[in-house]
Design an enzyme around this catalytic site. Structure first.
Site, PDB file in Angstrom:
ATOM      1  N   LYS A  43     -16.443 -24.054 183.404  1.00  0.00           N
ATOM      2  CA  LYS A  43     -17.725 -23.888 184.094  1.00  0.00           C
ATOM      3  C   LYS A  43     -18.664 -25.070 183.871  1.00  0.00           C
ATOM      4  CE  LYS A  43     -20.194 -20.459 182.609  1.00  0.00           C
ATOM      5  NZ  LYS A  43     -21.295 -21.176 181.924  1.00  0.00           N
TER       6      LYS A  43
ATOM      7  N   ARG B 209     -26.031 -11.913 182.853  1.00  0.00           N
ATOM      8  CA  ARG B 209     -24.822 -11.507 182.143  1.00  0.00           C
ATOM      9  C   ARG B 209     -24.672  -9.985 182.054  1.00  0.00           C
ATOM     10  NH1 ARG B 209     -24.526 -15.670 176.969  1.00  0.00           N
ATOM     11  NH2 ARG B 209     -24.445 -17.598 178.181  1.00  0.00           N
TER      12      ARG B 209
ATOM     13  N   ARG C 172      -8.902 -26.378 171.120  1.00  0.00           N
ATOM     14  CA  ARG C 172     -10.081 -27.245 171.058  1.00  0.00           C
ATOM     15  C   ARG C 172     -10.353 -27.738 169.638  1.00  0.00           C
ATOM     16  NH1 ARG C 172     -14.581 -24.152 174.707  1.00  0.00           N
ATOM     17  NH2 ARG C 172     -14.568 -22.811 172.864  1.00  0.00           N
TER      18      ARG C 172
ATOM     19  N   ARG D 196     -13.845 -24.884 165.481  1.00  0.00           N
ATOM     20  CA  ARG D 196     -14.897 -23.884 165.347  1.00  0.00           C
ATOM     21  C   ARG D 196     -14.320 -22.607 164.743  1.00  0.00           C
ATOM     22  NH1 ARG D 196     -18.540 -23.109 170.681  1.00  0.00           N
ATOM     23  NH2 ARG D 196     -18.154 -20.977 169.976  1.00  0.00           N
TER      24      ARG D 196
END
Length: 307
Positions: free
Chosen positions: A97, A173, A208, A237
């Site tokens: 996105k 959302r 990632r 992360r």
């Protein structure tokens, strides 16, 4: 506001009677109106011109040359009233996105608005809404809808968003947020939903890595580090694990399903599993179609005085 590219006219050319200067090939393929003043040695003859879709135009002297200024102002006002593009885009974590928002913003000049960015800006500025939001966030609680909705509303009403159009990223959302925007009269022309399989999303997230030195994001498979030195310092992360990403995806899907009922008549589903260029090509085609269907305020207003 769209502008017309016109060739420059020298003083000698301006002094000679004749047709107005030809339009350049970059002239937009739409109906518009422009006032030309053609200088003659002994007088000025104001010409009224209409540009049609074939990029040809005709002109004739105005009955009242003194009305040029007034009619010019009318045309400028007409062009400014053209309705801008309003877009909402939604996608799961790692759906691409962010990349698509950058491409949309670059081509269409829309103002990119993300609720998270607005919250951080309000907190950094120390505004009343920011102070309240910070209190909730420090307690690990969600910021109440009414606070975020008002931040979004105020941002959408800023002159740049009103003039250039807006791209609302990842918001609303929930159904309550969508309803709040509807109650405020805020509704997009189109709601873009990026669809990527859960298997692909998990692979994208789990792979990632972050370079703590440069802040650059890498992917072990799709965008590996340039050398061993960078690879050795990459970090992951804490929530970029398969278990945690599946929980995040579950929450995302629940929220999106609640929102879609509000925008079911304007939703466009785009396959986000293909190359980013192919994803944008599909979005570009959709947005171009929306623009073509929009009422052309400038053309209709200008046509009122071109007869």
């Amino acid at each position: 506001m769209a502008s017309l590219a016109l060739p420059s006219v020298t003083a000698t050319q301006a002094a000679k009677p004749g047709p107005p200067p030809a339009l350049s090939p970059s002239t937009p393929n739409s109906v518009g109106a422009v006032i030309f003043s053609q200088s003659l040695e002994t007088s000025r003859t104001a010409l009224r011109c209409r540009i049609n879709k074939g990029r040809r135009f005709s002109s004739r002297p105005l009955r009242n040359p003194s009305a040029v200024g007034e009619q010019s102002a009318t045309i400028v006002a007409a062009l400014k009233t053209e309705e801008p593009l309003k877009v909402m885009i939604s996608g799961a974590p790692a759906s691409g996105k962010g990349t698509q928002c950058e491409l949309i913003k670059k081509k269409y000049g829309l103002v990119h608005i993300a609720a998270g960015d607005l919250l951080r800006a309000e907190i950094a500025s120390g505004t009343e809404k920011g102070k309240v939001a910070k209190e909730y966030m420090e307690k690990g609680m969600l910021v109440p809808d009414e606070i975020v909705v008002m931040m979004v509303k105020e941002r959408l009403l800023q002159p740049d968003a009103q003039e250039n159009g807006w791209l609302l990223d990842g918001y609303p959302r929930s159904f309550s947020q969508a309803k709040a925007l509807e109650d405020l009269g805020i509704r997009p022309d189109i709601f873009i939903l990026l669809e990527v399989s859960e298997e692909d999303l998990v692979e994208r997230v789990v792979g990632r890595r972050l370079d703590p030195v440069t802040g650059k994001i890498y992917h072990l498979k799709y965008s590996p580090p340039e050398n061993e030195e960078i690879a050795a310092r990459l970090t992951q992360r804490f929530d970029d694990t398969e278990e945690k990403v599946k929980l995040r995806l579950q929450t995302h899907h629940q929220n999106v399903e609640a929102v879609l009922s509000t925008y079911e008549d304007i939703i466009v589903r785009v396959n986000g599993s293909v190359a980013k260029e192919d994803v944008f090509a599909e979005i570009d085609k959709v947005l171009s179609s929306v623009i073509e269907k929009k009422p052309n305020s400038s053309a209709s207003m200008a046509a009122g005085w071109i007869r």
